[in-house]
Design an enzyme around this catalytic site. Structure first.
Site, PDB file in Angstrom:
ATOM      1  N   MET A   1       0.908  -1.217   0.106  1.00  0.00           N
ATOM      2  CA  MET A   1      -0.111   0.025   0.003  1.00  0.00           C
ATOM      3  C   MET A   1       0.842   1.321   0.238  1.00  0.00           C
ATOM      4  SD  MET A   1      -3.050  -1.031   2.809  1.00  0.00           S
ATOM      5  CE  MET A   1      -1.980  -1.808   3.776  1.00  0.00           C
TER       6      MET A   1
ATOM      7  N   ARG B   1      -6.265  -2.742   3.611  1.00  0.00           N
ATOM      8  CA  ARG B   1      -6.699  -1.624   4.441  1.00  0.00           C
ATOM      9  C   ARG B   1      -6.973  -2.199   5.804  1.00  0.00           C
ATOM     10  NH1 ARG B   1     -11.255   0.988   1.347  1.00  0.00           N
ATOM     11  NH2 ARG B   1     -11.274  -1.387   0.240  1.00  0.00           N
TER      12      ARG B   1
ATOM     13  N   CYS C   1      -2.255  -1.157  -9.931  1.00  0.00           N
ATOM     14  CA  CYS C   1      -2.375   0.188  -9.497  1.00  0.00           C
ATOM     15  C   CYS C   1      -3.186   0.835 -10.597  1.00  0.00           C
ATOM     16  CB  CYS C   1      -1.066   0.655  -8.937  1.00  0.00           C
ATOM     17  SG  CYS C   1      -1.178   2.726  -8.350  1.00  0.00           S
TER      18      CYS C   1
ATOM     19  N   LYS D   1       0.831  -8.961  -8.959  1.00  0.00           N
ATOM     20  CA  LYS D   1      -0.349  -8.716  -8.680  1.00  0.00           C
ATOM     21  C   LYS D   1      -1.174  -8.216  -9.470  1.00  0.00           C
ATOM     22  CE  LYS D   1      -2.447  -6.817  -4.330  1.00  0.00           C
ATOM     23  NZ  LYS D   1      -3.353  -6.013  -4.793  1.00  0.00           N
TER      24      LYS D   1
ATOM     25  N   HIS E   1      -6.451  -9.041  -7.053  1.00  0.00           N
ATOM     26  CA  HIS E   1      -7.457  -8.439  -6.497  1.00  0.00           C
ATOM     27  C   HIS E   1      -8.687  -8.291  -7.237  1.00  0.00           C
ATOM     28  CE1 HIS E   1      -8.588  -4.006  -4.735  1.00  0.00           C
ATOM     29  NE2 HIS E   1      -9.682  -4.655  -4.798  1.00  0.00           N
TER      30      HIS E   1
ATOM     31  N   GLN F   1       7.780  -5.029  -4.100  1.00  0.00           N
ATOM     32  CA  GLN F   1       6.780  -4.784  -5.256  1.00  0.00           C
ATOM     33  C   GLN F   1       7.435  -3.824  -5.868  1.00  0.00           C
ATOM     34  OE1 GLN F   1       2.720  -3.065  -5.540  1.00  0.00           O
ATOM     35  NE2 GLN F   1       1.920  -4.860  -6.072  1.00  0.00           N
TER      36      GLN F   1
ATOM     37  N   ASN G   1      -7.110 -11.026  -3.148  1.00  0.00           N
ATOM     38  CA  ASN G   1      -6.977  -9.527  -2.264  1.00  0.00           C
ATOM     39  C   ASN G   1      -8.341  -9.004  -2.923  1.00  0.00           C
ATOM     40  OD1 ASN G   1      -5.454  -6.529  -3.007  1.00  0.00           O
ATOM     41  ND2 ASN G   1      -5.954  -7.383  -0.955  1.00  0.00           N
ATOM     42  N   GLY G   2      -8.892  -8.196  -1.927  1.00  0.00           N
ATOM     43  CA  GLY G   2      -9.900  -7.322  -2.215  1.00  0.00           C
ATOM     44  C   GLY G   2     -11.090  -7.491  -1.067  1.00  0.00           C
ATOM     45  N   GLY G   3     -11.435  -6.642  -0.299  1.00  0.00           N
ATOM     46  CA  GLY G   3     -12.672  -6.371   0.429  1.00  0.00           C
ATOM     47  C   GLY G   3     -12.755  -7.624   1.828  1.00  0.00           C
TER      48      GLY G   3
END
Length: 331
Positions: free
Chosen positions: A18, A234, A100, A139, A171, A70, A211-213
């Site tokens: 991140m 997050r 991204c 990713k 993601h 990364q 990844n994601g949520g």
């Protein structure tokens, strides 16, 4: 075709890369909370690695292992050179950012827009794999803009696996390159976990991570029955204390309780300040450590207000912890 190596040992629990968040101080905190979580750096652009201050950009503490660098970029030769530098710094893995959606990244023709050129991504991965002996992973998103996520993700996966990638982190959202901010791209496009599960079913021998949520370690846990890894972003940053629940997934006791984590971070902050750093560099990642526990508000307030003051010392961490210590570890 480059000989396929075995995918990373599963299951893997990771903290997502991140930008502006997962710097070396953040990763040090996360490592105190979990010995098993795989930690990622912020995305570092290949050009910065080649021409920038490498010690500042790439330096990390030995305690952070396993840690993944990364890299962002789209030129195979530059990426290969940057990957080799990352390996020389001691990173355990190199990850290529194909997810991204920020305007800055798009202007450099890398990140999520590379979903539109899977052949180029394959060439990038092949060059990186030829340059290093450590794993190289990707990713990505499930697609961008009006792409059909089915063929878009399959095509990207085919190219990077053919090129020798050791794994793919997905993601599970599209990225909209125009019209949505990076923040909106993390929230508005609908999640499609089924698409990631379908990719794993199609490529059972390839490491596929999700990844994601995912809002907590517990919420991510069921996916480990079907996939090789899960990744929190997050949620892990906003509530880092939840990472204490990672190691028990492997039937191991947590490395530290929160008392031990706070003591370790106070020592770390003291060393950082003695080396010329500021307390806020460390404590800005710690404000969510006691989220949901009695005393959390006072903890956040003391760190947020006090750490920016001239001459702030690591003792502030212990003083703030005194506001939550009687109940935090028992909660």
């Amino acid at each position: 075709m480059m000989q396929k190596r075995q995918p990373a040992r599963a299951p893997v629990f990771a903290v997502a890369p991140m930008i502006d968040w997962t710097d070396r101080h953040c990763r040090y905190l996360h490592r105190q909370l979990s010995a098993r979580a795989r930690l990622f750096t912020e995305m570092v652009v290949d050009q910065a690695i080649l021409h920038g201050e490498r010690d500042r950009l790439l330096g990390f503490a030995s305690q952070e292992h396993p840690v993944v660098l990364q890299i962002g970029g789209s030129d195979p030769q530059r990426l290969a050179e940057a990957a080799a530098i990352g390996e020389a710094f001691g990173y355990d893995e190199i990850n290529l950012n194909v997810g991204c959606p920020s305007d800055r990244v798009q202007s450099g023709a890398f990140g999520a827009c590379l979903m539109l050129t899977p052949d180029l991504v394959g060439r990038c991965v092949a060059a990186m794999r030829a340059a290093v002996s450590i794993p190289v992973t990707v990713k990505c998103r499930i697609g961008v803009d009006d792409q059909d996520p089915g063929p878009a993700l399959d095509m990207l996966a085919d190219h990077v696996v053919e090129a020798g990638a050791d794994g793919i982190w997905v993601h599970a959202r599209k990225a909209w390159l125009k019209g949505l901010s990076p923040k909106e791209n993390r929230e508005i496009p609908p999640l499609d976990y089924g698409r990631v599960l379908a990719l794993k079913a199609r490529m059972p021998e390839v490491f596929i991570g999700l990844n994601g949520g995912l809002g907590s370690v517990e919420a991510a846990r069921p996916f480990l029955e079907h996939l090789d890894g899960v990744m929190l972003g997050r949620a892990a940053y906003g509530q880092p204390g939840d990472l204490l629940n990672v190691d028990p997934l492997y039937r191991e006791a947590p490395r530290h309780d929160l008392h031990g984590v706070v003591a370790a971070m106070a020592d770390y902050a003291r060393d950082h300040i003695e080396a010329g750093g500021r307390l806020i560099h460390v404590t800005r990642h710690m404000t969510g450590l006691f989220t949901g526990r009695p005393g959390a508000r006072r903890w956040r307030q003391m760190l947020s207000e006090g750490a920016t003051r001239p001459g702030a010392t690591a003792d502030l961490i212990l003083e703030a912890y005194a506001c939550v210590e009687p109940t935090a570890d028992a909660a």
